[in-house]
Enzyme design. Structure first.
Site, PDB file in Angstrom:
ATOM      1  N   GLU A  44      76.875  36.393  58.264  1.00 39.18           N
ATOM      2  CA  GLU A  44      75.785  35.522  57.807  1.00 39.18           C
ATOM      3  C   GLU A  44      76.042  35.058  56.376  1.00 39.18           C
ATOM      4  O   GLU A  44      76.464  35.853  55.532  1.00 39.18           O
ATOM      5  CB  GLU A  44      74.479  36.318  57.863  1.00 39.18           C
ATOM      6  CG  GLU A  44      73.319  35.522  58.383  1.00 39.18           C
ATOM      7  CD  GLU A  44      73.515  35.094  59.838  1.00 39.18           C
ATOM      8  OE1 GLU A  44      73.805  33.897  60.058  1.00 39.18           O
ATOM      9  OE2 GLU A  44      73.388  35.931  60.726  1.00 39.18           O
ATOM     10  N   GLY A 141      62.723  26.233  66.179  1.00 41.95           N
ATOM     11  CA  GLY A 141      62.599  26.669  64.789  1.00 41.95           C
ATOM     12  C   GLY A 141      62.665  28.181  64.620  1.00 41.95           C
ATOM     13  O   GLY A 141      62.140  28.728  63.654  1.00 41.95           O
ATOM     14  N   GLY A 143      65.534  29.896  64.485  1.00 43.92           N
ATOM     15  CA  GLY A 143      66.867  30.274  64.034  1.00 43.92           C
ATOM     16  C   GLY A 143      67.840  30.422  65.192  1.00 43.92           C
ATOM     17  O   GLY A 143      68.917  30.992  65.031  1.00 43.92           O
ATOM     18  N   LEU A 144      67.475  29.922  66.379  1.00 46.04           N
ATOM     19  CA  LEU A 144      68.352  30.033  67.545  1.00 46.04           C
ATOM     20  C   LEU A 144      68.983  28.679  67.868  1.00 46.04           C
ATOM     21  O   LEU A 144      69.562  28.472  68.918  1.00 46.04           O
ATOM     22  CB  LEU A 144      67.577  30.596  68.740  1.00 46.04           C
ATOM     23  CG  LEU A 144      66.950  31.972  68.448  1.00 46.04           C
ATOM     24  CD1 LEU A 144      66.101  32.437  69.630  1.00 46.04           C
ATOM     25  CD2 LEU A 144      68.024  33.004  68.132  1.00 46.04           C
ATOM     26  N   SER A 145      68.827  27.747  66.935  1.00 41.02           N
ATOM     27  CA  SER A 145      69.535  26.479  66.976  1.00 41.02           C
ATOM     28  C   SER A 145      69.133  25.544  68.112  1.00 41.02           C
ATOM     29  O   SER A 145      69.974  25.002  68.820  1.00 41.02           O
ATOM     30  CB  SER A 145      71.042  26.720  66.984  1.00 41.02           C
ATOM     31  OG  SER A 145      71.616  25.717  66.202  1.00 41.02           O
ATOM     32  N   SER A 146      67.842  25.315  68.220  1.00 44.16           N
ATOM     33  CA  SER A 146      67.379  24.273  69.144  1.00 44.16           C
ATOM     34  C   SER A 146      67.896  22.917  68.683  1.00 44.16           C
ATOM     35  O   SER A 146      68.124  22.024  69.502  1.00 44.16           O
ATOM     36  CB  SER A 146      65.849  24.266  69.224  1.00 44.16           C
ATOM     37  OG  SER A 146      65.265  23.848  68.006  1.00 44.16           O
ATOM     38  N   ASP A 196      76.553  26.387  64.328  1.00 45.82           N
ATOM     39  CA  ASP A 196      75.657  26.156  65.465  1.00 45.82           C
ATOM     40  C   ASP A 196      76.300  25.229  66.482  1.00 45.82           C
ATOM     41  O   ASP A 196      76.277  25.475  67.688  1.00 45.82           O
ATOM     42  CB  ASP A 196      74.343  25.516  64.994  1.00 45.82           C
ATOM     43  CG  ASP A 196      73.667  26.327  63.915  1.00 45.82           C
ATOM     44  OD1 ASP A 196      74.152  27.427  63.610  1.00 45.82           O
ATOM     45  OD2 ASP A 196      72.658  25.848  63.368  1.00 45.82           O
TER      46      ASP A 196
HETATM   47  P1  ADP Z   1      66.314  25.633  64.994  1.00 50.60           P
HETATM   48  O1  ADP Z   1      67.552  24.820  65.142  1.00 50.60           O
HETATM   49  O2  ADP Z   1      66.567  26.975  64.371  1.00 50.60           O
HETATM   50  O3  ADP Z   1      65.526  25.769  66.252  1.00 50.60           O
HETATM   51  P2  ADP Z   1      65.669  23.495  63.225  1.00 50.60           P
HETATM   52  O4  ADP Z   1      64.587  23.295  62.238  1.00 50.60           O
HETATM   53  O5  ADP Z   1      67.073  23.409  62.779  1.00 50.60           O
HETATM   54  O6  ADP Z   1      65.380  24.878  63.957  1.00 50.60           O
HETATM   55  O7  ADP Z   1      65.533  22.419  64.390  1.00 50.60           O
HETATM   56  C1  ADP Z   1      64.304  22.212  65.015  1.00 50.60           C
HETATM   57  C2  ADP Z   1      64.069  20.710  65.131  1.00 50.60           C
HETATM   58  O8  ADP Z   1      65.028  20.129  66.040  1.00 50.60           O
HETATM   59  C3  ADP Z   1      62.724  20.362  65.714  1.00 50.60           C
HETATM   60  O9  ADP Z   1      61.726  20.321  64.703  1.00 50.60           O
HETATM   61  C4  ADP Z   1      62.993  18.977  66.325  1.00 50.60           C
HETATM   62  O10 ADP Z   1      62.949  17.986  65.326  1.00 50.60           O
HETATM   63  C5  ADP Z   1      64.428  19.107  66.824  1.00 50.60           C
HETATM   64  N1  ADP Z   1      64.445  19.569  68.218  1.00 50.60           N
HETATM   65  C6  ADP Z   1      65.014  20.686  68.684  1.00 50.60           C
HETATM   66  N2  ADP Z   1      64.828  20.822  70.023  1.00 50.60           N
HETATM   67  C7  ADP Z   1      64.130  19.737  70.421  1.00 50.60           C
HETATM   68  C8  ADP Z   1      63.584  19.307  71.679  1.00 50.60           C
HETATM   69  N3  ADP Z   1      63.730  20.032  72.780  1.00 50.60           N
HETATM   70  N4  ADP Z   1      62.897  18.135  71.690  1.00 50.60           N
HETATM   71  C9  ADP Z   1      62.724  17.415  70.569  1.00 50.60           C
HETATM   72  N5  ADP Z   1      63.201  17.787  69.360  1.00 50.60           N
HETATM   73  C10 ADP Z   1      63.885  18.927  69.276  1.00 50.60           C
HETATM   74 MG    MG Z   2      68.811  24.189  63.546  1.00 52.39          MG
END
Ligand code: ADP
Ligand code: MG
Length: 419
Positions: A44, A141, A143-146, A196
């Protein structure tokens, strides 16, 4: 009983994205593509120091149903975002902070098309507009990289639709990952290292991805937890990332300053010199003042921990770790957490409560994962006892009057692909 957030299987994820597509745009998409979230096992705050990290791709994925258009318009809808469909003109996309920037979540998706053309992976103006429906079981949001899961799903979809062929091999996937990083940094305006996107595009099922952040090279390290009767429990603390922007920038700056004082391009060279026995960590630290000393001690020791864990896994094919190796793996996770909490100072109360409760409930080891100040923790547990450990963590959160955490199991899964 604390529920474990189950991943969707491929047909369920694809079906959801198709249904949303039909509802929003009518008709059927050309196809559905998906990409995984990721969790970092160890390593990390090493990425921007040219160091090593060891993420795994999750079974939890983001699904995108896409149909190309005859014009350069992108219409987007997401099950995770209220407010209906968004519309963006591909020719009008501009970097974050400039006129024409794309507000909100759409930037992560259209940013990929923009970056593919900017990087010359597709000729400028050549990509078609598209209609896209998004649905995901990657926690948001946490930290698992959505964010990378969304970018990388779009990247393989556009690669396929435009016939670029980049997703066919690791070299091409590396270039797609770089485009996704550009989308996130430049169009969405969010700082991110590259781990990520590498995990989401380049990981393999049953393996952890040993990523060398200095040259982008990777090694697939066998990480079949089930073979050893183990599970990696992810604890989403639901804690908001507090102060994270300023703190992240400050950590980077201190590392760069320390590297200058030490006369090396990055702290990676310091870690390598210590490992090769050319110097000792104590000698290195003696040349630095308080704040720099603590931060460097974390980075150098963390890179060494990644090397050691990768070596343990390599020597135990199928990750069939023996009892002693399991204990050592746990100790490395514990040491990583202590280093991040005490030397790097990026933990949070919720993360410390999660880690301590998991250990007290019998985890082999546990640590915060991701940038810190909130987000998720991981615990290496006996597979049969995962739910019990989750319950104990839930009880500790209740006793500490914290928001109830969410749980899932990190089972090393495959990369972005057509579903
Ligand atoms: P993490 O990557 O850790 O989940 P981030 O803040 O880096 O958190 O990313 C989250 C952002 O990515 C969301 O606020 C949105 O803007 C975008 N996002 C992620 N997944 C989706 C989804 N399934 N639909 C729409 N936006 C998404
Ligand atoms: Mg992210």
């Amino acid at each position: 009983m604390s529920a474990l957030l189950a991943p969707w299987d491929g047909p369920e994820g694809a079906g959801r994205a198709r249904d949303l597509f039909a509802e929003a745009f009518g008709g059927a998409p050309e196809g559905v593509w998906s990409a995984p979230g990721r969790v970092n096992v160890i390593g990390e705050h090493t990425d921007y120091n040219g160091g090593l990290c060891l993420p795994v791709a999750l079974e939890h994925r983001t699904y995108v149903a896409v149909r190309p258009r005859a014009d350069r318009t992108v219409r987007l809808v997401s099950a995770q975002e209220p407010g209906g469909a968004r519309e963006v003109d591909l020719d009008a996309v501009a970097p974050a902070g400039t006129r024409g920037e794309v507000p909100g979540w759409a930037a992560y998706a259209v940013g990929v098309a923009w970056a593919l053309e900017r990087a010359g992976l597709a000729p400028a103006g050549s990509l078609p507009g598209f209609d896209i429906a998004v649905d995901s079981c990657v926690p948001y949001g946490a930290g698992l990289s959505s964010s990378a899961a969304l970018e990388c799903a779009v990247a393989v979809a556009l690669d396929d639709l435009a016939g670029l062929g980049l997703a066919d091999g690791d070299a091409g996937r590396t270039r797609l990952a770089a485009a996704c990083v550009r989308a996130e940094n430049e169009v969405a305006g969010a700082p991110t290292g590259g781990m990520d996107q590498a995990a989401s595009l380049r990981a393999q099922a049953g393996h952890a991805l040993l990523l060398d952040c200095r040259d982008g090279s990777v090694e697939q390290v066998p990480f079949d937890l089930a073979a050893a009767g183990l599970a990696l429990l992810v604890i989403d603390t639901r804690a908001e990332h507090r102060l994270v922007d300023g703190q992240y920038a400050r950590r980077r700056q201190v590392c760069e300053e320390a590297a200058r004082v030490l006369g090396v391009p990055s702290l990676r060279e310091t870690a390598d010199a210590v490992m090769a026995g050319e110097t000792t960590l104590d000698d290195v630290l003696a040349r630095l003042d308080g704040e720099h000393r603590r931060r460097v001690r974390h980075v150098v020791s963390e890179i060494e921990r990644v090397r050691e864990l990768a070596a343990l896994l390599r020597a135990a094919p199928g990750a069939a770790l023996t009892g002693g190796e399991q204990a050592r793996t746990g100790a490395l996770l514990d040491a990583s957490h202590a280093s991040l909490r005490d030397d790097y100072q990026v933990s949070a109360r919720e993360l410390d409560v999660a880690v301590e409760a998991a250990r007290a409930a019998g985890a082999h080891g546990a640590r915060m994962t991701g940038g810190g100040f909130g987000g998720s923790a991981i615990a290496l547990v006996e597979a049969a006892r995962a739910a019990e450990v989750a319950d104990a963590v839930g009880e500790a959160f209740a006793a500490a009057e914290l928001t109830p955490p969410a749980f899932l199991l990190a089972t090393p899964a495959g990369p972005a692909a057509r579903s």
